[in-house]
Design an enzyme around this catalytic site. Structure first.
Site, PDB file in Angstrom:
ATOM      1  CE  LYS A 144      -6.924  -0.290   0.353  1.00  0.00           C
ATOM      2  NZ  LYS A 144      -8.057  -0.545   1.252  1.00  0.00           N
TER       3      LYS A 144
ATOM      4  CE1 TYR B 197      -4.576  -2.788  -1.045  1.00  0.00           C
ATOM      5  CE2 TYR B 197      -2.352  -1.878  -1.020  1.00  0.00           C
ATOM      6  CZ  TYR B 197      -3.537  -2.179  -0.366  1.00  0.00           C
ATOM      7  OH  TYR B 197      -3.683  -1.854   0.965  1.00  0.00           O
TER       8      TYR B 197
ATOM      9  CB  SER C  51      -2.265   1.823   1.529  1.00  0.00           C
ATOM     10  OG  SER C  51      -0.912   1.451   1.429  1.00  0.00           O
TER      11      SER C  51
HETATM   12  P1  NAD Z   1      -6.859  -8.494   6.176  1.00  0.00           P
HETATM   13  O1  NAD Z   1      -6.888  -9.251   4.894  1.00  0.00           O
HETATM   14  O2  NAD Z   1      -6.295  -9.167   7.367  1.00  0.00           O
HETATM   15  O3  NAD Z   1      -8.331  -7.980   6.539  1.00  0.00           O
HETATM   16  C1  NAD Z   1      -9.289  -7.671   5.558  1.00  0.00           C
HETATM   17  C2  NAD Z   1     -10.587  -8.320   5.959  1.00  0.00           C
HETATM   18  O4  NAD Z   1     -11.602  -7.994   5.012  1.00  0.00           O
HETATM   19  C3  NAD Z   1     -10.495  -9.846   5.993  1.00  0.00           C
HETATM   20  O5  NAD Z   1     -11.093 -10.312   7.180  1.00  0.00           O
HETATM   21  C4  NAD Z   1     -11.298 -10.290   4.760  1.00  0.00           C
HETATM   22  O6  NAD Z   1     -11.897 -11.551   4.971  1.00  0.00           O
HETATM   23  C5  NAD Z   1     -12.294  -9.162   4.638  1.00  0.00           C
HETATM   24  N1  NAD Z   1     -12.810  -8.908   3.288  1.00  0.00           N
HETATM   25  C6  NAD Z   1     -12.091  -8.757   2.140  1.00  0.00           C
HETATM   26  N2  NAD Z   1     -12.923  -8.490   1.117  1.00  0.00           N
HETATM   27  C7  NAD Z   1     -14.181  -8.459   1.617  1.00  0.00           C
HETATM   28  C8  NAD Z   1     -15.449  -8.214   1.061  1.00  0.00           C
HETATM   29  N3  NAD Z   1     -15.613  -7.980  -0.244  1.00  0.00           N
HETATM   30  N4  NAD Z   1     -16.533  -8.239   1.874  1.00  0.00           N
HETATM   31  C9  NAD Z   1     -16.402  -8.498   3.191  1.00  0.00           C
HETATM   32  N5  NAD Z   1     -15.217  -8.738   3.779  1.00  0.00           N
HETATM   33  C10 NAD Z   1     -14.103  -8.714   2.997  1.00  0.00           C
HETATM   34  O7  NAD Z   1      -6.087  -7.131   5.888  1.00  0.00           O
HETATM   35  P2  NAD Z   1      -5.567  -6.037   6.919  1.00  0.00           P
HETATM   36  O8  NAD Z   1      -4.097  -6.092   6.909  1.00  0.00           O
HETATM   37  O9  NAD Z   1      -6.291  -6.131   8.192  1.00  0.00           O
HETATM   38  O10 NAD Z   1      -5.991  -4.722   6.134  1.00  0.00           O
HETATM   39  C11 NAD Z   1      -7.175  -4.014   6.442  1.00  0.00           C
HETATM   40  C12 NAD Z   1      -7.288  -2.828   5.529  1.00  0.00           C
HETATM   41  O11 NAD Z   1      -6.132  -2.007   5.659  1.00  0.00           O
HETATM   42  C13 NAD Z   1      -7.383  -3.171   4.041  1.00  0.00           C
HETATM   43  O12 NAD Z   1      -8.285  -2.258   3.455  1.00  0.00           O
HETATM   44  C14 NAD Z   1      -5.986  -2.944   3.540  1.00  0.00           C
HETATM   45  O13 NAD Z   1      -5.972  -2.629   2.162  1.00  0.00           O
HETATM   46  C15 NAD Z   1      -5.554  -1.767   4.387  1.00  0.00           C
HETATM   47  N6  NAD Z   1      -4.095  -1.657   4.553  1.00  0.00           N
HETATM   48  C16 NAD Z   1      -3.407  -2.697   5.091  1.00  0.00           C
HETATM   49  C17 NAD Z   1      -2.020  -2.590   5.242  1.00  0.00           C
HETATM   50  C18 NAD Z   1      -1.206  -3.728   5.815  1.00  0.00           C
HETATM   51  O14 NAD Z   1       0.008  -3.706   5.705  1.00  0.00           O
HETATM   52  N7  NAD Z   1      -1.800  -4.720   6.462  1.00  0.00           N
HETATM   53  C19 NAD Z   1      -1.364  -1.424   4.862  1.00  0.00           C
HETATM   54  C20 NAD Z   1      -2.104  -0.382   4.320  1.00  0.00           C
HETATM   55  C21 NAD Z   1      -3.485  -0.499   4.185  1.00  0.00           C
HETATM   56  C1  UD1 Z   2       4.186  -3.528   0.913  1.00  0.00           C
HETATM   57  C2  UD1 Z   2       3.302  -3.276  -0.290  1.00  0.00           C
HETATM   58  C3  UD1 Z   2       2.558  -1.972  -0.088  1.00  0.00           C
HETATM   59  C4  UD1 Z   2       1.758  -1.977   1.205  1.00  0.00           C
HETATM   60  C5  UD1 Z   2       2.707  -2.285   2.366  1.00  0.00           C
HETATM   61  C6  UD1 Z   2       1.897  -2.395   3.644  1.00  0.00           C
HETATM   62  C7  UD1 Z   2       4.529  -4.367  -2.111  1.00  0.00           C
HETATM   63  C8  UD1 Z   2       5.324  -4.166  -3.350  1.00  0.00           C
HETATM   64  N1  UD1 Z   2       4.142  -3.244  -1.475  1.00  0.00           N
HETATM   65  O1  UD1 Z   2       5.114  -2.535   0.908  1.00  0.00           O
HETATM   66  O2  UD1 Z   2       1.669  -1.731  -1.157  1.00  0.00           O
HETATM   67  O3  UD1 Z   2       1.135  -0.734   1.424  1.00  0.00           O
HETATM   68  O4  UD1 Z   2       3.406  -3.513   2.103  1.00  0.00           O
HETATM   69  O5  UD1 Z   2       2.564  -2.944   4.682  1.00  0.00           O
HETATM   70  O6  UD1 Z   2       4.219  -5.481  -1.724  1.00  0.00           O
HETATM   71  N2  UD1 Z   2      11.555  -7.293   2.213  1.00  0.00           N
HETATM   72  C9  UD1 Z   2      12.583  -8.218   2.176  1.00  0.00           C
HETATM   73  N3  UD1 Z   2      12.245  -9.543   2.196  1.00  0.00           N
HETATM   74  C10 UD1 Z   2      10.958  -9.983   2.244  1.00  0.00           C
HETATM   75  C11 UD1 Z   2       9.918  -9.019   2.275  1.00  0.00           C
HETATM   76  C12 UD1 Z   2      10.257  -7.688   2.245  1.00  0.00           C
HETATM   77  O7  UD1 Z   2      13.755  -7.865   2.134  1.00  0.00           O
HETATM   78  O8  UD1 Z   2      10.721 -11.206   2.235  1.00  0.00           O
HETATM   79  C13 UD1 Z   2      11.908  -5.861   2.233  1.00  0.00           C
HETATM   80  C14 UD1 Z   2      11.303  -5.044   1.102  1.00  0.00           C
HETATM   81  O9  UD1 Z   2      12.141  -5.033  -0.002  1.00  0.00           O
HETATM   82  C15 UD1 Z   2      11.149  -3.667   1.767  1.00  0.00           C
HETATM   83  C16 UD1 Z   2      10.894  -4.001   3.244  1.00  0.00           C
HETATM   84  O10 UD1 Z   2      11.358  -5.331   3.434  1.00  0.00           O
HETATM   85  O11 UD1 Z   2      12.359  -2.960   1.692  1.00  0.00           O
HETATM   86  C17 UD1 Z   2       9.423  -3.950   3.623  1.00  0.00           C
HETATM   87  O12 UD1 Z   2       8.673  -4.759   2.724  1.00  0.00           O
HETATM   88  P1  UD1 Z   2       7.090  -5.017   2.944  1.00  0.00           P
HETATM   89  O13 UD1 Z   2       6.874  -5.490   4.323  1.00  0.00           O
HETATM   90  O14 UD1 Z   2       6.637  -5.879   1.821  1.00  0.00           O
HETATM   91  O15 UD1 Z   2       6.445  -3.576   2.858  1.00  0.00           O
HETATM   92  P2  UD1 Z   2       6.461  -2.473   1.686  1.00  0.00           P
HETATM   93  O16 UD1 Z   2       7.541  -2.734   0.714  1.00  0.00           O
HETATM   94  O17 UD1 Z   2       6.456  -1.143   2.329  1.00  0.00           O
END
Ligand code: NAD
Ligand code: UD1
Length: 359
Positions: free
Chosen positions: A161, A157, A133
């Site tokens: 990572k 978190y 991330s």
């Molecule tokens: P998500 O929660 O939708 O998907 C994660 C999946 O992993 C889920 O299906 C959950 O059931 C499964 N899981 C969690 N722990 C597990 C375990 N111990 N064993 C087996 N399965 C497990 O999340 P996502 O948004 O799809 O994110 C996927 C990856 O990307 C994660 O590693 C997350 O940290 C990373 N990531 C997500 C975002 C975001 O904004 N969505 C941003 C940066 C990084």
């Molecule tokens: C969040 C996570 C970050 C993760 C990323 C992935 C936190 C503190 N950080 O960051 O670790 O990697 O998501 O997508 O949760 N906002 C509002 N109202 C809301 C929600 C968000 O105004 O209800 C604003 C926030 O202040 C920010 C922007 O929207 O300026 C985006 O927020 P968000 O979607 O939570 O993403 P990140 O802050 O980048």
């Protein structure tokens, strides 16, 4: 592109994993999903099968369950379809929760990855694609973030990572044939253009885009905009939103690169463009015609003013770049949310092709 690989996809039923499955299957790969469904459900995999016209075998289980992993890898060998690479999505991802329950986060995200890597070593599986991330960078020293920006996460978190990234670096030093491609995602939003797959947060969403869609569909009363006095053009937070399908395609590029290259490699997956909260809300209302009632609220603790990627390394080295616009993200995200107000609890419009549980 080489065909016929069998890929283990942990967390494949999740938001990003499920979209990536569609791309992997379209590219001719076979997949095996391992998911404990702690933040998803098996119905997601039926949708992937429906979209792909392919089987999506899955195992319900936890990446920390090392003996289950050994069984899964061994069975694939016995079937003559050994796992050749692993895409590791499985993790917990809520920042606030990680502050309240750090041990749970380190256990799931770090110990889970250790368990997986140890079994990969045992079965001589040498290619690993890791879901990292942009949060590993912490407070920006300069923008856009480049891959060699300092790693200084600000919450458990993010540390989980960064710790996995470090252990991958160390493993690549020790095992010269091992390949670890670390993908640092910026802000994935939107949904598959079919409307069949999307993000399905179980509780009130923490992130901006799913909050917007829940307000627009009438399930939440109003968006709270966290802060209007940041040093950004309109005072609201700026982020690099990326369409989840572009992000999914980045994994194919990473897999291909990992076939040719060993060692540790980190890439930003972002668009290189920043969008403010107000800009995103305005684009969403314009594209969808749906209203998003909103009100000002205090800054969210721990938030930074602005963050966006320099995605040029991925473009040059992986030949990958994001193609979808903010308008595409809004249209596709809204199609999913409006057709599935209750996420995967809403019935699919057509009959699914069932994937088989693999064990
Ligand atoms: P998500 O929660 O939708 O998907 C994660 C999946 O992993 C889920 O299906 C959950 O059931 C499964 N899981 C969690 N722990 C597990 C375990 N111990 N064993 C087996 N399965 C497990 O999340 P996502 O948004 O799809 O994110 C996927 C990856 O990307 C994660 O590693 C997350 O940290 C990373 N990531 C997500 C975002 C975001 O904004 N969505 C941003 C940066 C990084
Ligand atoms: C969040 C996570 C970050 C993760 C990323 C992935 C936190 C503190 N950080 O960051 O670790 O990697 O998501 O997508 O949760 N906002 C509002 N109202 C809301 C929600 C968000 O105004 O209800 C604003 C926030 O202040 C920010 C922007 O929207 O300026 C985006 O927020 P968000 O979607 O939570 O993403 P990140 O802050 O980048």
């Amino acid at each position: 592109m080489s065909q016929g690989e069998t890929l283990l996809v942990t967390g494949g039923a999740g938001y990003i994993g499920s979209h990536t499955l569609v791309e992997l299957l379209a590219a001719g790969h076979a997949v095996l999903v391992l998911d404990n469904f702690s933040n998803s459900c098996a119905a997601v995999l039926d949708r992937v099968a429906e979209l792909s016209g392919r089987e999506v075998p899955w195992v319900e289980g936890d990446v920390r369950d090392t003996s289950l992993l050994q069984k899964v890898f061994a069975e694939q060998e016995q079937r003559g379809t050994p796992i050749t690479a692993v895409l590791h999505f499985a993790a917990l991802k809520a920042v606030g929760e990680s502050v309240a329950e750090p041990l749970r986060y380190y256990d799931n995200n770090v110990a889970g990855t250790l368990s997986l890597l140890s079994v990969m070593q045992q079965f001589k599986v040498l290619r690993f694609v890791f879901s990292s991330s942009a949060t590993v960078y912490g407070e920006p020293t300069a923008l856009p973030y480049v891959e060699d920006h300092q790693i200084a996460p600000t919450n458990p978190y993010g540390h989980s990572k960064a710790m996995v990234e470090q252990l991958l670096r160390d493993l690549c030093q020790a095992r010269e044939q091992f390949t670890a491609i670390t993908l640092r995602y910026f802000n994935p939003i939107g949904a598959h253009p079919s409307g069949l797959l999307g993000e399905d947060p179980h509780d009130v969403p923490n992130n901006l885009f799913p909050f917007i869609t829940k307000v627009a569909v009438g399930q939440l009363p109003a968006l709270q905009i966290f802060g209007n006095d940041y040093e950004t053009p309109d005072g609201t937070g700026v982020r690099d939103y990326i369409h989840v399908v572009d992000l999914a395609q980045g994994h194919l590029a990473a897999l291909d690169y990992g076939r040719k290259q060993s060692g540790f490699h980190a890439f930003n997956l972002g668009t290189g463009r920043g969008t403010s909260v107000l800009e995103l809300v305005a684009a969403f209302e314009r594209v969808t015609g749906a209203a998003v009632p909103r009100q000002w609220a205090a800054r969210r603790p721990g938030d930074i003013a602005a963050a966006w990627a320099d995605p040029s390394l991925a473009r040059e080295v992986l030949s990958w770049q994001a193609r979808h616009t903010i308008d595409d993200m809004c249209a596709d995200g809204w199609r999913w949310q409006s057709q599935h107000p209750d996420g995967y609890r809403t019935a699919s419009p057509s009959a699914p092709v069932r994937g088989d549980p693999a064990t």
